[in-house]
Scaffold this motif. Structure first.
Motif, mmCIF file in Angstrom:
data_model
loop_
_atom_site.group_PDB
_atom_site.id
_atom_site.type_symbol
_atom_site.label_atom_id
_atom_site.label_comp_id
_atom_site.label_asym_id
_atom_site.label_seq_id
_atom_site.Cartn_x
_atom_site.Cartn_y
_atom_site.Cartn_z
ATOM 1 N N VAL A 32 16.051 1.147 7.436
ATOM 2 C CA VAL A 32 15.632 2.224 6.533
ATOM 3 C C VAL A 32 16.784 3.201 6.357
ATOM 4 O O VAL A 32 17.340 3.720 7.331
ATOM 5 C CB VAL A 32 14.405 2.967 7.095
ATOM 6 C CG1 VAL A 32 14.109 4.213 6.259
ATOM 7 C CG2 VAL A 32 13.183 2.052 7.094
ATOM 8 N N ARG A 34 18.208 6.713 4.030
ATOM 9 C CA ARG A 34 17.622 7.885 3.379
ATOM 10 C C ARG A 34 18.237 8.176 2.012
ATOM 11 O O ARG A 34 17.521 8.331 1.031
ATOM 12 C CB ARG A 34 17.776 9.122 4.273
ATOM 13 C CG ARG A 34 17.167 10.394 3.667
ATOM 14 C CD ARG A 34 17.174 11.544 4.646
ATOM 15 N NE ARG A 34 18.529 11.865 5.090
ATOM 16 C CZ ARG A 34 18.798 12.818 5.972
ATOM 17 N NH1 ARG A 34 17.815 13.506 6.519
ATOM 18 N NH2 ARG A 34 20.042 13.063 6.326
ATOM 19 N N SER A 35 19.566 8.237 1.935
ATOM 20 C CA SER A 35 20.174 8.702 0.692
ATOM 21 C C SER A 35 21.117 7.698 0.046
ATOM 22 O O SER A 35 21.313 7.732 -1.167
ATOM 23 C CB SER A 35 20.937 10.013 0.940
ATOM 24 O OG SER A 35 21.922 9.827 1.946
ATOM 25 N N MET A 67 14.305 2.030 1.413
ATOM 26 C CA MET A 67 13.939 3.436 1.578
ATOM 27 C C MET A 67 12.553 3.450 2.215
ATOM 28 O O MET A 67 11.796 2.469 2.103
ATOM 29 C CB MET A 67 13.939 4.170 0.250
ATOM 30 C CG MET A 67 15.307 4.273 -0.395
ATOM 31 S SD MET A 67 15.384 5.489 -1.747
ATOM 32 C CE MET A 67 15.368 7.028 -0.824
ATOM 33 N N ALA A 68 12.195 4.540 2.874
ATOM 34 C CA ALA A 68 10.899 4.605 3.560
ATOM 35 C C ALA A 68 9.751 4.336 2.595
ATOM 36 O O ALA A 68 8.769 3.674 2.940
ATOM 37 C CB ALA A 68 10.732 5.971 4.226
ATOM 38 N N SER A 69 9.882 4.815 1.361
ATOM 39 C CA SER A 69 8.814 4.653 0.365
ATOM 40 C C SER A 69 8.651 3.212 -0.104
ATOM 41 O O SER A 69 7.648 2.865 -0.737
ATOM 42 C CB SER A 69 9.103 5.545 -0.846
ATOM 43 O OG SER A 69 10.356 5.205 -1.436
ATOM 44 N N GLU A 70 9.616 2.339 0.218
ATOM 45 C CA GLU A 70 9.567 0.950 -0.225
ATOM 46 C C GLU A 70 8.962 0.007 0.820
ATOM 47 O O GLU A 70 8.749 -1.164 0.541
ATOM 48 C CB GLU A 70 10.984 0.462 -0.557
ATOM 49 C CG GLU A 70 11.629 1.215 -1.721
ATOM 50 C CD GLU A 70 13.092 0.860 -1.911
ATOM 51 O OE1 GLU A 70 13.588 0.996 -3.047
ATOM 52 O OE2 GLU A 70 13.742 0.433 -0.927
ATOM 53 N N THR A 72 6.448 -2.081 3.090
ATOM 54 C CA THR A 72 5.114 -2.639 2.870
ATOM 55 C C THR A 72 4.551 -3.286 4.131
ATOM 56 O O THR A 72 3.350 -3.471 4.248
ATOM 57 C CB THR A 72 5.149 -3.704 1.754
ATOM 58 O OG1 THR A 72 6.078 -4.740 2.112
ATOM 59 C CG2 THR A 72 5.554 -3.086 0.421
ATOM 60 N N GLN A 93 7.873 9.768 8.274
ATOM 61 C CA GLN A 93 8.026 9.147 6.958
ATOM 62 C C GLN A 93 7.654 7.666 6.965
ATOM 63 O O GLN A 93 7.341 7.103 5.923
ATOM 64 C CB GLN A 93 9.463 9.318 6.464
ATOM 65 C CG GLN A 93 9.802 10.743 6.047
ATOM 66 C CD GLN A 93 11.235 10.885 5.586
ATOM 67 O OE1 GLN A 93 11.926 9.907 5.323
ATOM 68 N NE2 GLN A 93 11.700 12.122 5.501
ATOM 69 N N VAL A 94 7.683 7.044 8.150
ATOM 70 C CA VAL A 94 7.370 5.609 8.224
ATOM 71 C C VAL A 94 6.136 5.325 9.071
ATOM 72 O O VAL A 94 5.744 4.173 9.245
ATOM 73 C CB VAL A 94 8.564 4.804 8.814
ATOM 74 C CG1 VAL A 94 9.826 5.035 7.991
ATOM 75 C CG2 VAL A 94 8.803 5.155 10.277
ATOM 76 N N GLU A 96 2.974 5.375 8.836
ATOM 77 C CA GLU A 96 1.853 4.563 8.333
ATOM 78 C C GLU A 96 2.171 3.074 8.378
ATOM 79 O O GLU A 96 1.277 2.231 8.251
ATOM 80 C CB GLU A 96 1.494 4.994 6.909
ATOM 81 C CG GLU A 96 2.582 4.715 5.880
ATOM 82 C CD GLU A 96 2.197 5.183 4.486
ATOM 83 O OE1 GLU A 96 1.334 4.530 3.864
ATOM 84 O OE2 GLU A 96 2.740 6.223 4.040
ATOM 85 N N HIS A 97 3.436 2.747 8.588
ATOM 86 C CA HIS A 97 3.844 1.339 8.666
ATOM 87 C C HIS A 97 4.138 0.916 10.114
ATOM 88 O O HIS A 97 4.761 -0.118 10.341
ATOM 89 C CB HIS A 97 5.083 1.099 7.801
ATOM 90 C CG HIS A 97 4.846 1.356 6.348
ATOM 91 N ND1 HIS A 97 4.151 0.477 5.543
ATOM 92 C CD2 HIS A 97 5.189 2.410 5.562
ATOM 93 C CE1 HIS A 97 4.083 0.979 4.314
ATOM 94 N NE2 HIS A 97 4.702 2.146 4.305
#
Length: 315
Positions: A32, A34-35, A67-70, A72, A93-94, A96-97
């Motif tokens: 993961v 970040r930028s 990225m963290a939002s990607e 699954t 940020q992660v 939930e996974h």
């Protein structure tokens, strides 16, 4: 668990290095960032082999990066390689996974961030803290150089009755709190001094820094051996002679390296000052005037030249 991928968080020098190392050890890795995406391949240049001998090599490591939002998938092994001040937020940020029974490890400098991270974990999630003396330099977003061979140790942050083993063999210790404090002690000398004076690690051994180093070590001894210091059971062995030996050894072994705090100031990034000198100032039962100067020299760039004069005037 061994067949599932590690989630490595942080694409700095240490995060990229451990993504490569885990892959070399036979683990699957998801990284993961970040930028700035490191892309699909990480280049690892090494100046030494596993036996510490000079041998220049370059290897390519294909690592999936997100990225963290990607994300699954769900992960039961997480390694956080962020700065101390980012540790808790990076995990959230992660989170939930991350599975409810996950093994979570963190590699960061200083003391304090580990407790912040522990506070947001589930009781069923196991936190392992780690320290490393590996020398790694980030050359580009996907290019690192292994500049110094070192050791890495992981240990359970909370001593529980759990018999759960760490997913990597031969890297665990039972006294991780002691080792974290020992590394804090070395960092409290090398990091701020190299950052303030814009010097390499080995330069602190120069004659003109000798009075400052001796005074800094004496002050650290006074807090680490103080009966009211909160980590006294882990730090009481840190006498001035012990500290001097540790600092001199690390300064010699990494003499051509630049400390992470030096790099952060050079690149105008936030430092881990709050978790090194800041931790000592907050937790010491006695006044620490030299650590105060070192803290301020790092924190306030406009005062740095004046702070240098004060530090070099110490006898």
């Amino acid at each position: 668990m061994n067949n599932t991928p590690w989630l490595v968080i942080g694409a700095g020098a240490i995060g990229l290095f451990w993504a490569c190392k885990l892959q070399t050890l036979g683990h699957s890795v998801h990284l993961v960032y970040r930028s700035e995406s490191p892309g699909k391949k990480i280049t690892l240049d090494s100046l030494i082999d596993e036996n510490g001998q000079q041998q220049s090599t370059s290897t390519k490591h294909k690592v999936k990066s997100f990225m963290a939002s990607e994300l699954t998938e769900q992960y039961d092994k997480v390694l956080l390689c962020t700065k101390s001040f980012d540790l808790k937020d990076a995990f959230l940020q992660v989170s939930e996974h991350v599975t409810d029974d996950a093994t979570i490890a963190c590699l960061c400098n200083g003391v304090g961030a580990q407790e912040e991270l522990q506070s947001v974990l589930l009781d069923t999630q196991a936190l392992w803290a780690a320290i490393t003396s590996e020398g790694v330099l980030k050359i580009d977003k996907n290019h690192i150089k292994h500049t110094g061979l070192g050791d890495t140790y992981f240990g359970r942050w909370l001593q529980t009755d759990s018999n759960r083993e760490f997913p990597i063999d031969h890297l665990t210790v039972t006294n991780i709190h002691q080792r974290v404090i020992e590394k804090l002690a070395v960092n409290a000398v090398i990091n701020p001094i190299t950052a303030i004076f814009n010097i390499h690690n080995g330069d602190i051994l120069d004659e003109n820094f000798k009075p400052l180093i001796e005074a800094t070590l004496a002050e650290l001894e006074s807090v680490f051996t103080h009966p009211k210091f909160s980590y006294i059971e882990q730090s009481k062995h840190l006498t001035r002679a012990n500290l001097k030996n540790r600092v001199n050894t690390i300064a010699q072994l990494t003499r051509l390296n630049r400390s992470s705090m030096y790099e952060d100031i050079k690149l105008q990034r936030q430092t881990e000052n709050e978790f090194i000198s800041g931790f000592l100032l907050k937790n010491s039962p006695i006044e620490l005037p030299i650590q105060r100067l070192l803290y301020e020299g790092v924190a306030f760039s406009d005062q740095r030249e004046e702070t240098k004069k004060k530090l070099l005037s110490i006898t």
